[in-house]
Design a protein around this motif. Structure first.
Motif, PDB file in Angstrom:
ATOM      1  N   ILE A  45      41.209  21.777  29.527  1.00  0.00           N
ATOM      2  CA  ILE A  45      40.102  20.812  29.448  1.00  0.00           C
ATOM      3  C   ILE A  45      39.221  21.039  30.690  1.00  0.00           C
ATOM      4  CG2 ILE A  45      39.663  18.357  29.999  1.00  0.00           C
ATOM      5  CD1 ILE A  45      39.944  18.661  27.083  1.00  0.00           C
ATOM      6  N   HIS A  46      39.872  21.360  31.796  1.00  0.00           N
ATOM      7  CA  HIS A  46      39.175  21.854  32.987  1.00  0.00           C
ATOM      8  C   HIS A  46      39.381  23.370  33.027  1.00  0.00           C
ATOM      9  CE1 HIS A  46      39.915  17.542  34.408  1.00  0.00           C
ATOM     10  NE2 HIS A  46      38.654  17.650  34.047  1.00  0.00           N
ATOM     11  N   GLY A  47      38.262  24.103  32.994  1.00  0.00           N
ATOM     12  CA  GLY A  47      38.317  25.540  32.745  1.00  0.00           C
ATOM     13  C   GLY A  47      38.959  26.386  33.824  1.00  0.00           C
ATOM     14  N   ASN A  48      39.185  25.822  35.005  1.00  0.00           N
ATOM     15  CA  ASN A  48      39.830  26.615  36.066  1.00  0.00           C
ATOM     16  C   ASN A  48      41.308  26.276  36.219  1.00  0.00           C
ATOM     17  OD1 ASN A  48      39.316  24.087  37.051  1.00  0.00           O
ATOM     18  ND2 ASN A  48      38.259  24.753  38.921  1.00  0.00           N
ATOM     19  N   GLU A  49      41.875  25.589  35.204  1.00  0.00           N
ATOM     20  CA  GLU A  49      43.292  25.224  35.263  1.00  0.00           C
ATOM     21  C   GLU A  49      44.055  26.054  34.234  1.00  0.00           C
ATOM     22  OE1 GLU A  49      43.342  20.927  34.895  1.00  0.00           O
ATOM     23  OE2 GLU A  49      41.916  20.705  36.535  1.00  0.00           O
ATOM     24  N   SER A  50      44.323  27.311  34.597  1.00  0.00           N
ATOM     25  CA  SER A  50      44.804  28.287  33.616  1.00  0.00           C
ATOM     26  C   SER A  50      46.316  28.308  33.441  1.00  0.00           C
ATOM     27  CB  SER A  50      44.325  29.684  34.011  1.00  0.00           C
ATOM     28  OG  SER A  50      44.783  29.985  35.315  1.00  0.00           O
ATOM     29  N   ARG A  89      35.663  28.121  35.620  1.00  0.00           N
ATOM     30  CA  ARG A  89      35.074  26.985  36.341  1.00  0.00           C
ATOM     31  C   ARG A  89      35.605  25.691  35.750  1.00  0.00           C
ATOM     32  NH1 ARG A  89      28.870  28.150  35.515  1.00  0.00           N
ATOM     33  NH2 ARG A  89      28.712  25.990  36.203  1.00  0.00           N
ATOM     34  N   ARG A  90      35.686  24.648  36.576  1.00  0.00           N
ATOM     35  CA  ARG A  90      36.173  23.345  36.110  1.00  0.00           C
ATOM     36  C   ARG A  90      35.373  22.901  34.873  1.00  0.00           C
ATOM     37  NH1 ARG A  90      39.121  18.996  37.865  1.00  0.00           N
ATOM     38  NH2 ARG A  90      38.323  16.928  37.392  1.00  0.00           N
ATOM     39  N   CYS A  91      34.057  22.958  34.987  1.00  0.00           N
ATOM     40  CA  CYS A  91      33.211  22.710  33.830  1.00  0.00           C
ATOM     41  C   CYS A  91      31.867  23.366  34.116  1.00  0.00           C
ATOM     42  CB  CYS A  91      33.043  21.213  33.564  1.00  0.00           C
ATOM     43  SG  CYS A  91      32.368  20.273  34.923  1.00  0.00           S
ATOM     44  N   PHE A 132      47.751  18.925  29.555  1.00  0.00           N
ATOM     45  CA  PHE A 132      48.239  19.515  30.811  1.00  0.00           C
ATOM     46  C   PHE A 132      47.099  19.841  31.779  1.00  0.00           C
ATOM     47  CE2 PHE A 132      51.567  20.650  27.723  1.00  0.00           C
ATOM     48  CZ  PHE A 132      52.705  20.254  28.413  1.00  0.00           C
ATOM     49  N   HIS A 133      47.327  19.552  33.044  1.00  0.00           N
ATOM     50  CA  HIS A 133      46.361  19.870  34.103  1.00  0.00           C
ATOM     51  C   HIS A 133      47.083  20.476  35.302  1.00  0.00           C
ATOM     52  CE1 HIS A 133      42.825  17.590  32.551  1.00  0.00           C
ATOM     53  NE2 HIS A 133      43.787  17.021  31.824  1.00  0.00           N
ATOM     54  N   THR A 134      46.288  21.113  36.181  1.00  0.00           N
ATOM     55  CA  THR A 134      46.825  21.561  37.470  1.00  0.00           C
ATOM     56  C   THR A 134      45.822  21.179  38.550  1.00  0.00           C
ATOM     57  OG1 THR A 134      45.765  23.710  37.140  1.00  0.00           O
ATOM     58  CG2 THR A 134      48.097  23.567  36.578  1.00  0.00           C
ATOM     59  N   ILE A 135      46.208  21.350  39.808  1.00  0.00           N
ATOM     60  CA  ILE A 135      45.259  21.146  40.897  1.00  0.00           C
ATOM     61  C   ILE A 135      45.091  22.462  41.650  1.00  0.00           C
ATOM     62  CG2 ILE A 135      45.663  18.675  41.167  1.00  0.00           C
ATOM     63  CD1 ILE A 135      47.498  19.336  43.495  1.00  0.00           C
TER      64      ILE A 135
HETATM   65 ZN   LIG Z   1      42.300  18.876  35.213  1.00  0.00          ZN
END
Ligand SMILES: [Zn+2]
Length: 312
Positions: A45-50, A89-91, A132-135
């Motif tokens: 959903i956030h493009g830099n969280e692969s 990128r995040r977005c 799912f997300h990451t930081i």
């Molecule tokens: Zn995220």
């Protein structure tokens, strides 16, 4: 092209070549012949969280290579923001996970994607959704859930190896994608921060969570897919009932610079100052801090929560 962008391109192409023709784009589906639970996993959903995307493809490949593993039900894997993912990128312009900056504009691919995903949610009955997300800095891990949904703590205790579970007064954050499921008792939804995006542990946490969830709901039999197990189970579980956002103002500083997640604040305690003011705890509270050193760009410095701790 950067290495990370190259990897994202591979994953992007994998989705494109394996998605169904008539469904929502960038969704992979696996269906058993036998009736069972319907499960949706979301990442990117956030493009830099692969990292969780890598975990999803690993699981998709495993299940596709041996179709006898999936005993019942259906699994869908959704790549949230493919346009931003391609650029790592995040977005691009709009955070798909926040409807407040939404609006409708047919020429904006992210706003269109957000509308399509919401429509997809409405048209399908999912028993379980995990987003799912990451930081990118630090190693924060947290599961966000709604206490009243049918899968709650017992599910988390059994399937999840991280130990921080939080809810926003028994709701999801206003405007987040998961807030679409507030009050939908038949769908259990979880948001999961898996840790640092560069760490193999984050892939492992997402992968093992998915495998554990499929086992728990009877889609696969126990131990048919080996877990990655890069992280031991947390010894204790801490539940945070979030009561307040700590907003960031110019000059914001915690009074005790060693505060961390779990730090106790007594009712009436001044715990932070900013230019021209201070923050006070209105009740006995504990801190929940996704980042240790918040910047003015962060949405919030952290949260005030009621914390409960128990042993696994
Ligand atoms: Zn995220």
């Amino acid at each position: 092209m950067l290495k990370s962008q190259n990897k994202n391109l591979d994953y992007y192409n994998y989705f494109q070549s394996n998605q169904e023709k008539n469904g929502l784009e960038f969704v992979l589906n696996l269906r058993s012949k036998n009736h069972g639970k319907n499960v949706l996993f979301i990442a990117g959903i956030h493009g830099n969280e692969s990292a969780p995307v890598a975990a999803m493809l690993r699981l998709h490949k495993t299940l596709s290579l041996d179709t006898s593993i999936l005993k019942t039900g259906e699994i869908s894997f959704l790549l949230g923001n493919p346009m931003a993912f391609l650029e790592n990128r995040r977005c691009l312009k709009h955070n798909i996970n926040r409807s407040i900056d939404g609006g409708v504009n047919p020429n904006d691919p992210e706003l269109q994607r957000q509308l399509e995903i919401k429509k997809y949610f409405k048209e399908n009955n999912f028993d379980l959704i995990i987003d799912f997300h990451t930081i990118l800095n630090g190693e924060f891990r947290l599961v966000v859930f709604e206490k009243n949904q049918s899968l709650g703590l017992p599910f988390l205790v059994q399937t999840c190896n991280i130990g921080y579970f939080a809810n926003f007064q028994n709701q999801f954050k206003t405007g987040s994608l998961l807030s679409e499921f507030i009050g939908k008792k038949n769908t259990s939804a979880f948001g999961m921060e898996c840790g640092n995006n560069k760490s193999i542990k984050s892939i492992s946490i997402a992968f093992d969570q998915m495998v554990g969830s499929l086992e728990y709901l009877g889609l696969i039999e126990k131990n048919t897919i080996p877990k990655m197990k890069q992280l031991d189970n947390s010894e204790s579980i801490q539940i945070f009932d979030i009561r307040e956002n700590i907003s960031i103002k110019p000059g914001f500083n915690y009074i005790d610079e060693n505060v961390k997640t779990g730090t106790f604040l007594k009712k009436g305690q001044i715990y932070a100052t900013y230019d021209g003011g201070y923050n006070i705890a209105h009740e006995d509270m504990n801190l929940l801090l996704p980042v240790n050193k918040p910047s003015l760009n962060s949405n919030y410095a952290g949260y005030l929560a009621k914390m409960y701790r128990f042993k696994r």
